[in-house]
Design a protein around this motif. Structure first.
Motif, short mmCIF file in Angstrom:
data_model
loop_
_atom_site.label_atom_id
_atom_site.label_comp_id
_atom_site.label_asym_id
_atom_site.label_seq_id
_atom_site.Cartn_x
_atom_site.Cartn_y
_atom_site.Cartn_z
N LEU A 104 0.84 -1.20 0.00
CA LEU A 104 0.00 0.00 0.00
C LEU A 104 0.87 1.25 0.00
O LEU A 104 0.60 2.22 -0.70
CB LEU A 104 -0.92 0.00 1.22
N GLU A 105 1.92 1.19 0.78
CA GLU A 105 2.82 2.34 0.85
C GLU A 105 3.41 2.64 -0.54
O GLU A 105 3.55 3.79 -0.93
CB GLU A 105 3.95 2.04 1.85
N ARG A 106 3.74 1.59 -1.26
CA ARG A 106 4.29 1.77 -2.59
C ARG A 106 3.23 2.23 -3.57
O ARG A 106 3.46 3.08 -4.43
CB ARG A 106 4.89 0.47 -3.10
N LEU A 107 2.05 1.66 -3.44
CA LEU A 107 0.99 1.93 -4.40
C LEU A 107 0.43 3.34 -4.29
O LEU A 107 -0.19 3.86 -5.22
CB LEU A 107 -0.15 0.93 -4.22
N ILE A 108 0.62 3.95 -3.13
CA ILE A 108 0.03 5.27 -2.91
C ILE A 108 1.12 6.31 -2.73
O ILE A 108 1.56 6.58 -1.62
CB ILE A 108 -0.90 5.24 -1.69
N PRO A 109 1.57 6.91 -3.82
CA PRO A 109 2.66 7.86 -3.77
C PRO A 109 2.28 9.08 -2.94
O PRO A 109 1.18 9.60 -3.07
CB PRO A 109 2.84 8.28 -5.24
N GLY A 110 3.18 9.48 -2.07
CA GLY A 110 2.93 10.68 -1.30
C GLY A 110 2.47 10.43 0.12
O GLY A 110 2.61 11.27 0.99
N ILE A 111 1.89 9.26 0.36
CA ILE A 111 1.41 8.96 1.71
C ILE A 111 2.61 8.66 2.60
O ILE A 111 3.66 8.25 2.12
CB ILE A 111 0.42 7.77 1.70
N ASN A 112 2.46 8.88 3.88
CA ASN A 112 3.53 8.52 4.80
C ASN A 112 3.04 7.47 5.79
O ASN A 112 1.84 7.22 5.92
CB ASN A 112 4.11 9.75 5.51
N THR A 113 3.98 6.88 6.48
CA THR A 113 3.67 5.78 7.39
C THR A 113 2.53 6.12 8.34
O THR A 113 1.57 5.38 8.47
CB THR A 113 4.90 5.43 8.24
N ARG A 114 2.69 7.26 8.98
CA ARG A 114 1.72 7.62 10.01
C ARG A 114 0.30 7.68 9.48
O ARG A 114 -0.63 7.13 10.09
CB ARG A 114 2.08 8.97 10.62
N MET A 115 0.13 8.31 8.35
CA MET A 115 -1.22 8.45 7.81
C MET A 115 -1.77 7.11 7.34
O MET A 115 -2.95 6.82 7.53
CB MET A 115 -1.23 9.46 6.67
N LEU A 116 -0.91 6.30 6.76
CA LEU A 116 -1.37 5.00 6.30
C LEU A 116 -1.87 4.17 7.49
O LEU A 116 -2.97 3.62 7.47
CB LEU A 116 -0.25 4.26 5.57
N VAL A 117 -1.08 4.14 8.54
CA VAL A 117 -1.48 3.42 9.74
C VAL A 117 -2.80 3.96 10.27
O VAL A 117 -3.72 3.20 10.59
CB VAL A 117 -0.41 3.57 10.84
N LYS A 118 -2.88 5.26 10.34
CA LYS A 118 -4.06 5.90 10.91
C LYS A 118 -5.32 5.56 10.13
O LYS A 118 -6.35 5.19 10.69
CB LYS A 118 -3.85 7.42 10.92
N GLU A 119 -5.23 5.70 8.81
CA GLU A 119 -6.39 5.41 7.98
C GLU A 119 -6.77 3.94 8.07
O GLU A 119 -7.95 3.61 8.16
CB GLU A 119 -6.08 5.77 6.51
N LEU A 120 -5.77 3.08 8.06
CA LEU A 120 -6.06 1.65 8.13
C LEU A 120 -6.79 1.31 9.43
O LEU A 120 -7.74 0.54 9.45
CB LEU A 120 -4.77 0.84 8.00
N LYS A 121 -6.32 1.91 10.51
CA LYS A 121 -6.97 1.65 11.80
C LYS A 121 -8.41 2.14 11.79
O LYS A 121 -9.31 1.47 12.26
CB LYS A 121 -6.21 2.37 12.92
N ASN A 122 -8.58 3.32 11.24
CA ASN A 122 -9.92 3.89 11.16
C ASN A 122 -10.84 3.00 10.34
O ASN A 122 -11.98 2.74 10.72
CB ASN A 122 -9.84 5.29 10.54
N MET A 123 -10.31 2.52 9.22
CA MET A 123 -11.12 1.67 8.35
C MET A 123 -11.46 0.35 9.02
O MET A 123 -12.55 -0.17 8.87
CB MET A 123 -10.37 1.39 7.06
N GLU A 124 -10.51 -0.15 9.77
CA GLU A 124 -10.78 -1.40 10.48
C GLU A 124 -11.87 -1.16 11.52
O GLU A 124 -12.81 -1.95 11.65
CB GLU A 124 -9.50 -1.91 11.16
N ALA A 125 -11.75 -0.04 12.23
CA ALA A 125 -12.75 0.30 13.24
C ALA A 125 -14.13 0.49 12.61
O ALA A 125 -15.15 0.20 13.22
CB ALA A 125 -12.34 1.57 13.97
N ASN A 126 -14.15 0.95 11.38
CA ASN A 126 -15.41 1.17 10.68
C ASN A 126 -15.89 -0.09 9.97
O ASN A 126 -16.91 -0.07 9.28
CB ASN A 126 -15.27 2.30 9.66
#
Lengths: 108, 108
Positions: free
Chosen positions: A44-66
């Motif tokens: 995912l990190e590779r596939l989404i240029p510009g994203i950083n670790t922190r945001m990826l983790v955060k969004e993934l957690k949010n999506m899991e929670a949702n």
DNA sequence: CGGAATCCTAAGCGATACTG
DNA sequence: CAGTATCGCTTAGGATTCCG
């Protein structure tokens, strides 16, 4: 502090839920990437240029929670984690594709 | 302050445009309200519980800048202003309705 | 009526360094 | 590899007051 999850509140709540899921800067990119199947964190990190670790983790957690993605951990060395869309998540595909087409059509 | 408008930047930009249009807390509510036809400022204020003047103005301006609504002023006393969806705005109807249905279906 | 101006806080986001 | 932990900046958003 409180559950963070929206309580049953009828119609007006649907919009909130939608925004919580697709309103983040990277949410749709991630969901989009997962439409083509399960992905590892680094993929995912590779596939989404510009994203950083922190945001990826955060969004993934949010999506899991949702409840729109599932997180699977494999006790390998080095560690492996895979993310997959749930049924709820997959059902976003039609809407997001429509939106995307709209965006493409009108990007001057 | 630069133009604020996104330059032509291909695929990756579509998502940005989408978020700029529907990513705001009140954006979809406003668009939704306009699906049923042109509305005056005060009508929108009434139709959207919880919104305040400043945010309504801000979103409307943003939408006008994004070309999804039209603002029409009538030199009456007291002043009258009407907001209408453009074609570009109307084309969001399908997507947003889909999203909305999704939200309704999954609000626990 | 339809805003504009001001003030303020909370949240979102980015960069980077560190860890099991 | 897949995160966590910090830090700091920039927006979004809310409340209220004023104006043509």
């Amino acid at each position: 502090m409180s559950d963070k999850k929206v309580e049953k509140c009828g119609e007006r709540c649907a919009l909130q839920e939608i925004l919580d899921v697709i309103g983040g800067k990277w949410s749709m990119s991630i969901i989009y990437a997962l439409f083509s199947g399960k992905k590892r964190f680094s993929e995912l990190e590779r596939l989404i240029p510009g994203i950083n670790t922190r945001m990826l983790v955060k969004e993934l957690k949010n999506m899991e929670a949702n409840g729109i993605i599932t997180r699977e951990v494999f006790a390998t060395v080095p560690p492996t984690v895979e993310y997959t869309l749930t049924t709820k998540g997959e059902k976003l595909e039609a809407s997001i594709n429509e939106l995307y087409k709209w965006g493409m059509e009108y990007v001057a």
